[in-house]
Design an enzyme around this catalytic site. Structure first.
Site, PDB file in Angstrom:
ATOM      1  N   GLY A  71       0.494  -1.109  -0.474  1.00  0.00           N
ATOM      2  CA  GLY A  71       0.109   0.126  -0.171  1.00  0.00           C
ATOM      3  C   GLY A  71       0.767   1.304  -0.026  1.00  0.00           C
ATOM      4  O   GLY A  71       0.476   2.133  -0.549  1.00  0.00           O
ATOM      5  N   ASN A 150      -7.710   3.794   9.549  1.00  0.00           N
ATOM      6  CA  ASN A 150      -7.271   2.519   9.855  1.00  0.00           C
ATOM      7  C   ASN A 150      -7.152   3.366  11.436  1.00  0.00           C
ATOM      8  O   ASN A 150      -7.922   1.607  12.195  1.00  0.00           O
ATOM      9  CB  ASN A 150      -5.899   2.720   9.831  1.00  0.00           C
ATOM     10  CG  ASN A 150      -4.792   3.521   9.228  1.00  0.00           C
ATOM     11  OD1 ASN A 150      -5.123   4.757   8.637  1.00  0.00           O
ATOM     12  ND2 ASN A 150      -3.617   3.806  10.204  1.00  0.00           N
ATOM     13  N   GLN A 178      -7.869   0.380   3.794  1.00  0.00           N
ATOM     14  CA  GLN A 178      -8.277  -0.238   4.824  1.00  0.00           C
ATOM     15  C   GLN A 178     -10.521  -0.314   4.274  1.00  0.00           C
ATOM     16  O   GLN A 178     -11.024  -0.936   5.183  1.00  0.00           O
ATOM     17  CB  GLN A 178      -8.996   0.763   6.434  1.00  0.00           C
ATOM     18  CG  GLN A 178      -7.132   1.147   6.646  1.00  0.00           C
ATOM     19  CD  GLN A 178      -7.122  -0.824   7.049  1.00  0.00           C
ATOM     20  OE1 GLN A 178      -7.713  -1.245   7.794  1.00  0.00           O
ATOM     21  NE2 GLN A 178      -5.671  -0.956   7.496  1.00  0.00           N
ATOM     22  N   HIS A 200      -2.297  -7.492   2.529  1.00  0.00           N
ATOM     23  CA  HIS A 200      -2.553  -7.951   3.565  1.00  0.00           C
ATOM     24  C   HIS A 200      -3.189  -7.314   4.326  1.00  0.00           C
ATOM     25  O   HIS A 200      -3.231  -8.221   5.917  1.00  0.00           O
ATOM     26  CB  HIS A 200      -0.526  -8.066   4.115  1.00  0.00           C
ATOM     27  CG  HIS A 200      -0.108  -6.396   4.819  1.00  0.00           C
ATOM     28  ND1 HIS A 200      -0.525  -6.215   6.000  1.00  0.00           N
ATOM     29  CD2 HIS A 200      -0.214  -5.209   4.289  1.00  0.00           C
ATOM     30  CE1 HIS A 200      -0.359  -5.165   6.329  1.00  0.00           C
ATOM     31  NE2 HIS A 200       0.051  -4.291   4.981  1.00  0.00           N
ATOM     32  N   CYS A 324       5.076   4.064  21.071  1.00  0.00           N
ATOM     33  CA  CYS A 324       6.157   5.075  22.240  1.00  0.00           C
ATOM     34  C   CYS A 324       7.452   5.910  20.943  1.00  0.00           C
ATOM     35  O   CYS A 324       7.970   5.486  20.016  1.00  0.00           O
ATOM     36  CB  CYS A 324       6.660   3.816  22.847  1.00  0.00           C
ATOM     37  SG  CYS A 324       8.035   4.735  24.097  1.00  0.00           S
TER      38      CYS A 324
HETATM   39  N1  PLP Z   1      -2.921   3.125   4.165  1.00  0.00           N
HETATM   40  C1  PLP Z   1      -3.790   2.830   5.311  1.00  0.00           C
HETATM   41  C2  PLP Z   1      -4.528   3.605   5.336  1.00  0.00           C
HETATM   42  C3  PLP Z   1      -2.800   1.994   6.043  1.00  0.00           C
HETATM   43  O1  PLP Z   1      -3.648   1.313   7.217  1.00  0.00           O
HETATM   44  C4  PLP Z   1      -1.839   0.907   5.677  1.00  0.00           C
HETATM   45  C5  PLP Z   1      -1.000  -0.103   6.370  1.00  0.00           C
HETATM   46  O2  PLP Z   1      -1.692  -0.045   7.742  1.00  0.00           O
HETATM   47  C6  PLP Z   1      -1.036   1.396   5.075  1.00  0.00           C
HETATM   48  C7  PLP Z   1      -1.262   2.477   3.556  1.00  0.00           C
HETATM   49  C8  PLP Z   1       0.394   1.009   4.524  1.00  0.00           C
HETATM   50  O3  PLP Z   1      -0.006  -0.682   4.020  1.00  0.00           O
HETATM   51  P1  PLP Z   1       1.468  -1.588   3.794  1.00  0.00           P
HETATM   52  O4  PLP Z   1       1.225  -1.822   5.143  1.00  0.00           O
HETATM   53  O5  PLP Z   1       0.872  -2.297   2.118  1.00  0.00           O
HETATM   54  O6  PLP Z   1       2.357  -0.385   3.041  1.00  0.00           O
END
Ligand code: PLP
Length: 390
Positions: A71, A150, A178, A200, A324
């Site tokens: 992503g 997220n 998401q 994933h 943290c």
């Molecule tokens: N964008 C959002 C809203 C996400 O929640 C995440 C991952 O947590 C990402 C982008 C990044 O995705 P990736 O882990 O495949 O790089």
């Protein structure tokens, strides 16, 4: 000890059907899809099918799908492409609550002289649409707004925002990492130009993603290399994971109704009963439209990290809304942007469910979490049992 996994916005289990679909490509079907012989051609055909499966869940055409590594790569590609095709345009519009894949990149772009506008959100996480409208200028190269948050699951009105951008000739990207697989998406009659997916988050493996690029959108590749992905993303295809993502999209489309009925009901029961059993608790973004699987609950006067540690002793996996940084616990930028008070933001926990969660698991969490909160509040100098701050 059984693992009660309620952290599906962090990552998901690879679905057994997905694992089965990808396995041959990690053993016998190792041919390079670009090779001229039949052994490679078979793999190329299977990638074509995966592309169709991904396109189908978005209401897109297969040629509009570019496979990436994650992503974050998709997000970075969208912004960098707009900056390189946008000639002299130096302005990016985004929100205060984006994932670091957008937020961090925009911070870097700001150092290089680009102007970044981060649209604020209100206490429930709603985007300020008036400020958004005002922020769009002839100098704006791209808008990037996440479809769903997220941390809170709050859904932004991206279709409406995309139309406003299109009316002004501005490119619109959405980080739908998401959202895909959890809520219906149909890009056919939409004004969204680019959209990011991460494998994933929807029961495919880590290390594969997609950038959707609408036909006719000016595009400049981020990874320069071979002619893969029609010259839009160099690098030999991650065949097994691409096949997996195709299968995961097919499965997600079939399970969308279950996600929005059974999983939502589980989430709602977990949320309602926790609020009933634990005084001084509150749902962050509870007044907004949200993903069906996510709840972010603040338990006042205690630390989220401490809750996580005690839940971990029972095998319960979730996330906290603080991170943290240099040894001190800082509430997340999302909760801060929403104006959640510090005493609330520190003790926030995100539970994110999936189709693999059960009623029994929700019962287990409801049984274990309230005593954990009570125990931790017993150590808090700010808490007294009647529920008032000292
Ligand atoms: N964008 C959002 C809203 C996400 O929640 C995440 C991952 O947590 C990402 C982008 C990044 O995705 P990736 O882990 O495949 O790089």
């Amino acid at each position: 000890m059984k693992t009660i996994y309620m952290d599906n916005n962090a990552t998901t289990k690879v679905a057994p059907e997905v694992l089965e679909a990808m396995q041959p490509f990690l053993s016998d079907l190792y041919g390079n899809p670009s090779s001229a012989y039949i052994f490679g051609g078979k793999v190329a055909r299977d990638i074509r099918e995966a592309r169709e499966q991904v396109a189908s869940i978005l209401g897109a055409s297969p040629e509009e799908i570019i496979f990436t590594s994650c992503g974050s790569e998709s997000d970075n590609t969208a912004i960098m492409s707009a900056m390189s095709t946008g000639k002299d345009k130096m302005h990016i519009v985004t929100s205060r609550v984006e994932h670091p894949a957008i937020k961090g990149l925009c911070n870097e772009m700001a150092k290089q002289g680009y102007r970044i506008t981060e649209i604020p959100v209100d206490r429930e996480g709603h985007l300020d649409m008036d400020q958004y409208k005002e922020s769009l200028t002839p100098d704006t190269a791209i808008v990037s707004l996440m479809w769903a948050n997220n941390e809170t699951g709050v859904i932004f009105p991206v279709e409406e925002a995309a139309l406003m951008a299109r009316d002004r000739g501005i490119l619109f990207h959405t980080d739908a990492v998401q959202a895909v697989g959890k809520i219906p998406i149909d890009l056919q009659n939409s004004a969204i130009d680019m959209l990011s997916i991460s494998g994933h988050k929807l029961h495919a493996p880590k290390g594969v993603g997609v950038l959707y690029v609408r036909k006719g959108t000016k595009f400049s590749p981020f990874l320069i290399g071979g002619h893969q992905e029609r010259g839009r993303r160099g690098g030999t295809e991650n065949t097994a994971s691409i096949i997996a993502l195709g299968k995961a999209c097919e499965l997600a489309a079939k399970r969308m109704e279950e996600e929005n009925t059974r999983v939502k009901a589980l989430r709602d029961r977990l949320e309602k009963d926790l609020l009933n059993r634990v005084p001084n608790s509150r749902v962050n973004g509870g007044g907004a439209e949200r993903l069906p699987n996510t709840t972010n609950i603040s338990f006042e006067y205690i630390e989220g990290e401490a809750i996580l540690l005690l839940m971990d002793e029972f095998g319960i996996c979730a996330s906290s809304g603080s991170a943290c940084t240099s040894g001190s616990l800082q509430p997340s930028h999302v909760l801060r942007a929403m104006g959640v008070p510090f005493t609330m933001a520190h003790g926030s926990i995100r539970f994110s469910l999936s189709v693999y969660n059960t009623e029994e698991e929700v019962d287990f969490v409801l049984d274990k979490v309230p005593p954990i909160i009570e125990k931790l509040r017993g150590f808090s100098p700010f808490w007294k049992p009647e529920g008032q701050a000292r």
